[in-house]
Design a protein around this motif. Structure first.
Motif, PDB file in Angstrom:
ATOM      1  N   LYS A 196       0.830  -1.207   0.000  1.00  0.00           N
ATOM      2  CA  LYS A 196       0.000   0.000   0.000  1.00  0.00           C
ATOM      3  C   LYS A 196       0.868   1.263   0.000  1.00  0.00           C
ATOM      4  N   ILE A 197       1.953   1.224   0.795  1.00  0.00           N
ATOM      5  CA  ILE A 197       2.854   2.384   0.837  1.00  0.00           C
ATOM      6  C   ILE A 197       3.482   2.622  -0.535  1.00  0.00           C
ATOM      7  N   ILE A 198       3.965   1.552  -1.161  1.00  0.00           N
ATOM      8  CA  ILE A 198       4.568   1.674  -2.492  1.00  0.00           C
ATOM      9  C   ILE A 198       3.559   2.219  -3.487  1.00  0.00           C
ATOM     10  N   LYS A 199       2.328   1.709  -3.440  1.00  0.00           N
ATOM     11  CA  LYS A 199       1.297   2.155  -4.383  1.00  0.00           C
ATOM     12  C   LYS A 199       0.970   3.631  -4.203  1.00  0.00           C
ATOM     13  N   GLU A 200       0.792   4.035  -2.927  1.00  0.00           N
ATOM     14  CA  GLU A 200       0.358   5.402  -2.663  1.00  0.00           C
ATOM     15  C   GLU A 200       1.466   6.438  -2.844  1.00  0.00           C
ATOM     16  N   LYS A 201       2.735   6.034  -2.608  1.00  0.00           N
ATOM     17  CA  LYS A 201       3.833   7.007  -2.676  1.00  0.00           C
ATOM     18  C   LYS A 201       4.572   7.022  -4.020  1.00  0.00           C
ATOM     19  N   TYR A 202       4.666   5.837  -4.653  1.00  0.00           N
ATOM     20  CA  TYR A 202       5.553   5.752  -5.805  1.00  0.00           C
ATOM     21  C   TYR A 202       4.870   5.325  -7.102  1.00  0.00           C
ATOM     22  N   LEU A 203       3.615   4.928  -7.057  1.00  0.00           N
ATOM     23  CA  LEU A 203       2.958   4.420  -8.270  1.00  0.00           C
ATOM     24  C   LEU A 203       1.735   5.233  -8.658  1.00  0.00           C
ATOM     25  N   ILE A 204       1.706   6.495  -8.267  1.00  0.00           N
ATOM     26  CA  ILE A 204       0.508   7.314  -8.487  1.00  0.00           C
ATOM     27  C   ILE A 204       0.142   7.393  -9.965  1.00  0.00           C
ATOM     28  N   ASP A 205       1.130   7.565 -10.821  1.00  0.00           N
ATOM     29  CA  ASP A 205       0.863   7.738 -12.254  1.00  0.00           C
ATOM     30  C   ASP A 205       1.162   6.470 -13.051  1.00  0.00           C
ATOM     31  N   GLU A 206       1.410   5.370 -12.371  1.00  0.00           N
ATOM     32  CA  GLU A 206       1.725   4.124 -13.061  1.00  0.00           C
ATOM     33  C   GLU A 206       0.507   3.199 -12.996  1.00  0.00           C
ATOM     34  N   GLU A 207      -0.335   3.244 -14.028  1.00  0.00           N
ATOM     35  CA  GLU A 207      -1.594   2.509 -13.998  1.00  0.00           C
ATOM     36  C   GLU A 207      -1.384   0.994 -13.903  1.00  0.00           C
ATOM     37  N   LYS A 208      -0.464   0.459 -14.719  1.00  0.00           N
ATOM     38  CA  LYS A 208      -0.236  -0.976 -14.726  1.00  0.00           C
ATOM     39  C   LYS A 208       0.381  -1.436 -13.410  1.00  0.00           C
ATOM     40  N   ALA A 209       1.357  -0.671 -12.919  1.00  0.00           N
ATOM     41  CA  ALA A 209       2.002  -1.024 -11.651  1.00  0.00           C
ATOM     42  C   ALA A 209       0.997  -0.955 -10.499  1.00  0.00           C
ATOM     43  N   THR A 210       0.112   0.050 -10.536  1.00  0.00           N
ATOM     44  CA  THR A 210      -0.926   0.169  -9.513  1.00  0.00           C
ATOM     45  C   THR A 210      -1.847  -1.049  -9.524  1.00  0.00           C
ATOM     46  N   ASP A 211      -2.164  -1.533 -10.746  1.00  0.00           N
ATOM     47  CA  ASP A 211      -3.002  -2.717 -10.872  1.00  0.00           C
ATOM     48  C   ASP A 211      -2.324  -3.922 -10.230  1.00  0.00           C
ATOM     49  N   TYR A 212      -1.015  -4.089 -10.493  1.00  0.00           N
ATOM     50  CA  TYR A 212      -0.278  -5.197  -9.883  1.00  0.00           C
ATOM     51  C   TYR A 212      -0.250  -5.062  -8.362  1.00  0.00           C
ATOM     52  N   ALA A 213      -0.073  -3.830  -7.878  1.00  0.00           N
ATOM     53  CA  ALA A 213      -0.054  -3.607  -6.431  1.00  0.00           C
ATOM     54  C   ALA A 213      -1.401  -3.968  -5.810  1.00  0.00           C
ATOM     55  N   ASN A 214      -2.488  -3.551  -6.485  1.00  0.00           N
ATOM     56  CA  ASN A 214      -3.828  -3.875  -5.980  1.00  0.00           C
ATOM     57  C   ASN A 214      -4.052  -5.392  -5.942  1.00  0.00           C
ATOM     58  N   ARG A 215      -3.525  -6.085  -6.964  1.00  0.00           N
ATOM     59  CA  ARG A 215      -3.663  -7.549  -6.977  1.00  0.00           C
ATOM     60  C   ARG A 215      -2.899  -8.180  -5.815  1.00  0.00           C
ATOM     61  N   THR A 216      -1.730  -7.635  -5.539  1.00  0.00           N
ATOM     62  CA  THR A 216      -0.927  -8.145  -4.431  1.00  0.00           C
ATOM     63  C   THR A 216      -1.654  -7.937  -3.102  1.00  0.00           C
ATOM     64  N   ILE A 217      -2.214  -6.748  -2.907  1.00  0.00           N
ATOM     65  CA  ILE A 217      -2.970  -6.443  -1.680  1.00  0.00           C
ATOM     66  C   ILE A 217      -4.171  -7.377  -1.548  1.00  0.00           C
ATOM     67  N   GLY A 218      -4.878  -7.596  -2.672  1.00  0.00           N
ATOM     68  CA  GLY A 218      -6.027  -8.492  -2.644  1.00  0.00           C
ATOM     69  C   GLY A 218      -5.642  -9.915  -2.306  1.00  0.00           C
ATOM     70  N   SER A 219      -4.511 -10.378  -2.874  1.00  0.00           N
ATOM     71  CA  SER A 219      -4.047 -11.733  -2.592  1.00  0.00           C
ATOM     72  C   SER A 219      -3.673 -11.892  -1.121  1.00  0.00           C
ATOM     73  N   ALA A 220      -3.011 -10.864  -0.551  1.00  0.00           N
ATOM     74  CA  ALA A 220      -2.647 -10.912   0.869  1.00  0.00           C
ATOM     75  C   ALA A 220      -3.903 -10.982   1.741  1.00  0.00           C
ATOM     76  N   GLY A 221      -4.932 -10.220   1.364  1.00  0.00           N
ATOM     77  CA  GLY A 221      -6.182 -10.242   2.121  1.00  0.00           C
ATOM     78  C   GLY A 221      -6.862 -11.601   2.061  1.00  0.00           C
ATOM     79  N   ARG A 222      -6.847 -12.213   0.854  1.00  0.00           N
ATOM     80  CA  ARG A 222      -7.458 -13.540   0.722  1.00  0.00           C
ATOM     81  C   ARG A 222      -6.688 -14.584   1.521  1.00  0.00           C
ATOM     82  N   MET A 223      -5.364 -14.472   1.527  1.00  0.00           N
ATOM     83  CA  MET A 223      -4.554 -15.411   2.302  1.00  0.00           C
ATOM     84  C   MET A 223      -4.836 -15.254   3.800  1.00  0.00           C
ATOM     85  N   ALA A 224      -4.976 -14.013   4.265  1.00  0.00           N
ATOM     86  CA  ALA A 224      -5.283 -13.775   5.679  1.00  0.00           C
ATOM     87  C   ALA A 224      -6.633 -14.394   6.051  1.00  0.00           C
ATOM     88  N   LYS A 225      -7.617 -14.256   5.142  1.00  0.00           N
ATOM     89  CA  LYS A 225      -8.937 -14.853   5.408  1.00  0.00           C
ATOM     90  C   LYS A 225      -8.842 -16.376   5.437  1.00  0.00           C
TER      91      LYS A 225
END
Length: 403
Positions: A196-225
């Motif tokens: 989340k920190i990387i996405k919010e601080k360093y990927l603001i204008d990187e649409e594809k990288a932001t998508d990958y970051a969101n997928r990573t966050i989602g995967s971590a959430g699913r693993m926690a569940k």
């Protein structure tokens, strides 16, 4: 085999002795460079790594391992008597370690962690082998469709046998639950926070990288569940004293917990009175949480959900028993007007990790109904379901009552 990496023999020897006393195979290396050479020639299941060493330090060794497909999945526990600051611990997790332990070390805790990470690594390798085998079977299916049923039956039998072999004893389950809650969730939280920190601080204008970051966050959430659900499932093996409870109170508590989702779905909930029984409140609350939650989750997009939760006293422990106000059992039904399912899959829905719906459209781990079935059986009850695709589903429970 376990590899101990430390530049001081006097640190290696006692640690090696402790592990060997627990019948664990141990190898050692006295530098990061020597460790990498050994890892190229030998398959290790776990590495215990000193942080501060001349030449390559522990962090550099682990970062090198992370760059290779052959070695990236080997779990590494950092062990340090010097670098105890938070920045070093954070760096340990960031470089790929699964744990960071500071000295002096509690030998019992260390052995518990070592055995747990070894077990998880072995299970991961077994699952990888099973996945590879299943991939080959898909190729066989394309070549010989007529042999599919026989091969699936053989594989299912093998997997069931493997599942029996991997069953934990009650004591092992308690240890596993402790380790999960204290050690496995923490790296997941760090993955989610740092991404989340990387996405919010360093990927603001990187649409594809932001998508990958969101997928990573989602995967971590699913693993926690998944970890939480597995913990719930494992806890059911422990003994809990039952008590007198009012099922009406349990149902109302669940409806209160789900109030936001009920309002969001504009669902109508209908209930009647429920009897008092002897049971475990937290477990029965989880049953209704799963059943009512599923009814809301699997609702239609073009029709508002209507969920009926009813109860009646019956004569015998049977789904078709006659109603009788003096009976010794109660029959509870949770009925909805949702998407339903094909009843030919009825035996599968109560099996752990089984899901009949598209997980991309309906989030879940495939554990909820398995938990519900296990809880009802622990209460000496029965559970089944009736359903029609596009019409809705009814889950029927029979529980003993005590006057």
């Amino acid at each position: 085999m376990i590899l101990i990496v430390d530049d001081k023999k006097e640190n290696i020897l006692p640690l090696k002795k402790i592990l060997e006393l627990h019948s664990l195979s141990v190898d050692s290396a006295e530098s990061g460079e020597e460790a990498l050479k050994k890892i190229l020639k030998t398959n290790y299941s776990l590495i215990i790594m000193d942080v501060q060493m001349p030449g390559m330090d522990g962090f550099e060794v682990v970062e090198t391992l992370a760059g290779s497909n052959r070695t990236k999945d080997i779990p590494v526990i950092f062990l340090s008597a010097v670098n105890k600051q938070k920045k070093f611990i954070s760096k340990g997790y960031e470089s790929g370690g699964v744990d960071y332990i500071t000295k002096p070390v509690d030998s019992d805790l260390l052995i518990l962690k070592v055995k747990t990470f070894l077990k998880l690594f072995e299970q991961k390798q077994e699952l990888k082998n099973i996945r590879d085998i299943l991939s080959k079977e898909i190729e066989i299916r394309k070549e010989a469709e007529e042999n599919l049923e026989r091969k699936v039956a053989e594989r299912t039998s093998e997997l069931l046998e493997k599942n029996k072999e991997l069953e934990f004893s009650n004591h092992e389950l308690q240890q596993f639950t402790w380790v999960v809650s204290h050690d496995l969730k923490e790296p997941l939280r760090k993955i989610e926070i740092f991404t989340k920190i990387i996405k919010e601080k360093y990927l603001i204008d990187e649409e594809k990288a932001t998508d990958y970051a969101n997928r990573t966050i989602g995967s971590a959430g699913r693993m926690a569940k998944l970890i939480n659900d597995l913990m719930d499932y494992s806890r059911l093996s422990s003994s809990v004293l039952p008590e007198k409870i009012n099922l009406s109170d349990i149902v109302q508590e669940v409806l209160s917990d789900l109030e936001y989702l009920i309002d969001e779905k504009k669902a109508t909930i209908k209930t009647n009175n429920f009897p008092e029984i002897i049971g475990v409140p937290t477990q029965l609350r989880q049953v209704f949480q799963n059943l009512i939650g599923n009814a809301l989750k699997f609702s239609k997009t073009d029709e508002l959900p209507v969920i009926e939760i009813t109860s009646e006293i019956i004569e015998t422990k049977d789904f078709e028993s006659k109603a009788n106000s003096n009976g010794n059992f109660c029959r509870i039904e949770v009925k909805d007007n949702g998407i339903g399912f094909d009843e030919k899959y009825l035996d599968k829905i109560f099996v752990i990790f089984q899901s009949l719906n598209d997980r991309a459209a309906y989030e879940g781990t495939g554990i909820g109904l398995a938990i519900a079935k296990k809880i009802i059986e622990k209460h000496n009850g029965l559970i089944t379901a009736e359903s029609q695709i596009g019409i809705g589903s009814s889950f029927i429970i029979v529980l003993p009552i005590k006057k």
